[in-house]
Design an enzyme around this catalytic site. Structure first.
Site, PDB file in Angstrom:
ATOM      1  N   MET A  28       0.858  -1.195   0.000  1.00 13.46           N
ATOM      2  CA  MET A  28       0.000   0.000   0.000  1.00 13.46           C
ATOM      3  C   MET A  28       0.896   1.247   0.000  1.00 13.46           C
ATOM      4  SD  MET A  28      -3.468  -0.964   1.967  1.00 13.46           S
ATOM      5  CE  MET A  28      -2.973  -0.712   3.643  1.00 13.46           C
ATOM      6  N   GLY A  29       2.141   1.076  -0.432  1.00 14.92           N
ATOM      7  CA  GLY A  29       3.062   2.209  -0.515  1.00 14.92           C
ATOM      8  C   GLY A  29       3.654   2.553   0.833  1.00 14.92           C
ATOM      9  N   LEU A  31       6.816   2.876   1.482  1.00 16.66           N
ATOM     10  CA  LEU A  31       7.747   1.748   1.580  1.00 16.66           C
ATOM     11  C   LEU A  31       8.851   2.007   2.597  1.00 16.66           C
ATOM     12  CD1 LEU A  31       8.100   0.885  -2.226  1.00 16.66           C
ATOM     13  CD2 LEU A  31       6.385   0.080  -0.585  1.00 16.66           C
ATOM     14  N   HIS A  35       9.506  -3.536   3.440  1.00 19.51           N
ATOM     15  CA  HIS A  35       9.096  -3.748   2.044  1.00 19.51           C
ATOM     16  C   HIS A  35      10.315  -4.010   1.149  1.00 19.51           C
ATOM     17  CE1 HIS A  35       5.721  -1.043   3.459  1.00 19.51           C
ATOM     18  NE2 HIS A  35       5.049  -2.054   2.957  1.00 19.51           N
ATOM     19  N   GLY A 144       5.132 -10.202   3.900  1.00 16.80           N
ATOM     20  CA  GLY A 144       5.941 -10.210   5.109  1.00 16.80           C
ATOM     21  C   GLY A 144       5.347 -11.091   6.205  1.00 16.80           C
ATOM     22  N   GLU A 145       6.234 -11.761   6.942  1.00 19.86           N
ATOM     23  CA  GLU A 145       5.781 -12.558   8.101  1.00 19.86           C
ATOM     24  C   GLU A 145       5.294 -11.670   9.227  1.00 19.86           C
ATOM     25  OE1 GLU A 145       8.852 -15.151   9.460  1.00 19.86           O
ATOM     26  OE2 GLU A 145       8.508 -16.607   7.870  1.00 19.86           O
ATOM     27  N   GLN A 150      -2.234 -12.300   7.969  1.00 19.78           N
ATOM     28  CA  GLN A 150      -2.456 -11.996   6.547  1.00 19.78           C
ATOM     29  C   GLN A 150      -1.734 -13.017   5.655  1.00 19.78           C
ATOM     30  OE1 GLN A 150      -2.460  -7.954   4.663  1.00 19.78           O
ATOM     31  NE2 GLN A 150      -0.371  -8.454   4.126  1.00 19.78           N
ATOM     32  N   VAL A 173      11.808  -7.738   9.265  1.00 16.62           N
ATOM     33  CA  VAL A 173      13.039  -6.944   9.412  1.00 16.62           C
ATOM     34  C   VAL A 173      12.890  -6.116  10.687  1.00 16.62           C
ATOM     35  CG1 VAL A 173      14.514  -5.210   8.329  1.00 16.62           C
ATOM     36  CG2 VAL A 173      13.270  -6.831   6.913  1.00 16.62           C
TER      37      VAL A 173
END
Ligand code: PAF
Length: 293
Positions: A28-29, A31, A35, A144-145, A150, A173
């Site tokens: 969704m940007g 970043l 990301h 992403g985890e 999700q 991260v």
């Protein structure tokens, strides 16, 4: 790198690639390094990388501020360019003018954890991800985890609906002190930022307790007490089976487990999670159970 907003133009471009593996990184940007690590993983695994940037109205609840969601397109374009992304897909709208009539629905996987306080959120997520998969038709998609519920739901969508795409998770991260990277971290003031690291510390304490064969109740208690000590009220703090996301009944299991927390620091809601490895699940060869490696 091309920045494309038209669906037909993107599909026209992608039609040039026949044998190449295409990976999609839906975003969704706004970043950040989290990301970027998804994009880097996509670059390692595929020939062509498409990053979609679309703030999906369908996954925002009535009380969630869609209009104030941060939009940083110029900076996002620079970040993608630096990572060697091939296409940014930035559509104006992905839905029919008078609203969508047919979408996807997630059953029990969406009822606990974040889904409990965000009615309809995951229906909105799977619907938009399905639309993106249909448009881009990637062989791989990276999520992403950090958003573990999700990721689990999207993997299940791809498998339940026999979608020809491999949904791959990428490790969270973290900042140096352990705080999971998130666009929301920018909302924290200095004091809240210090407080926020206690969420990942609580998760590490749970990993430690489980490795020391403590009970489920004691493990949860240790983490709750830790958060309380630092003035953090958990919205949820759970140990769940990784596949069903149902609360674990006991730690005496060989099923993979995950510890998950959502908590508000100030008015900012943060989430994080880590794998747990009960001693009963420990295998002589960690490759047999990568979650315990
Ligand atoms: O994780 C996100 O940013 C969004 O939920 C996603 C997967 C891009 C769908 O809008």
């Amino acid at each position: 790198m091309k920045v494309i907003s038209s669906i037909t133009e993107l599909q026209h471009e992608l039609a040039n690639f026949d044998k190449e593996q295409v990976a999609l990184v839906p975003t969704m940007g706004c970043l950040h390094e989290g990301h970027i690590s998804l994009i880097q993983k996509a670059k390692r695994l595929a020939d062509i990388v498409v990053v979609s940037i679309y703030v999906n109205p369908l996954q925002f609840g009535a009380n969630e501020d869609l209009d104030n969601y941060p939009r940083t397109l110029e900076a996002d374009i620079v970040a993608c360019e630096n990572e060697g992304v091939d296409f940014i897909f930035h559509p104006q709208n992905l839905y029919p003018e008078h609203g969508i009539q047919v979408g996807l629905h997630v059953d029990s996987l969406s009822q606990g954890l974040c889904g409990a306080s965000r009615q309809g959120h995951f229906d909105g997520v799977v619907t938009v991800v399905n639309i993106l998969f249909n448009i881009v038709q990637p062989q791989l998609a990276i999520f992403g985890e950090k958003d573990f519920q999700q990721l689990t739901i999207i993997q299940r969508m791809a498998s339940d609906l026999h979608m020809p795409v491999e949904v791959i998770g990428a490790e969270t991260v973290r900042e140096e002190d352990g705080l999971a990277k998130s666009s929301r971290n920018t909302y924290l003031n200095a004091e809240q930022r210090t407080q926020a690291r206690e969420i990942s510390i609580a998760l590490s304490l749970m990993q430690q307790a489980v490795a020391e064969s403590l009970s489920l109740e004691d493990t949860l208690e240790i983490a709750l007490a830790h958060l309380k000590k630092f003035g953090i009220q958990a919205e949820y703090l759970e140990i769940c089976y990784t596949d069903s996301l149902q609360p674990a009944q006991s730690l005496d299991t060989d099923k993979p487990l995950r510890a998950l927390i959502a908590a508000k620091v100030g008015s900012t809601r943060l989430i994080d999670n880590m794998p747990l490895c009960p001693t009963s699940a420990a295998k002589p060869n960690p490759e047999d159970n990568p979650l315990c490696a």
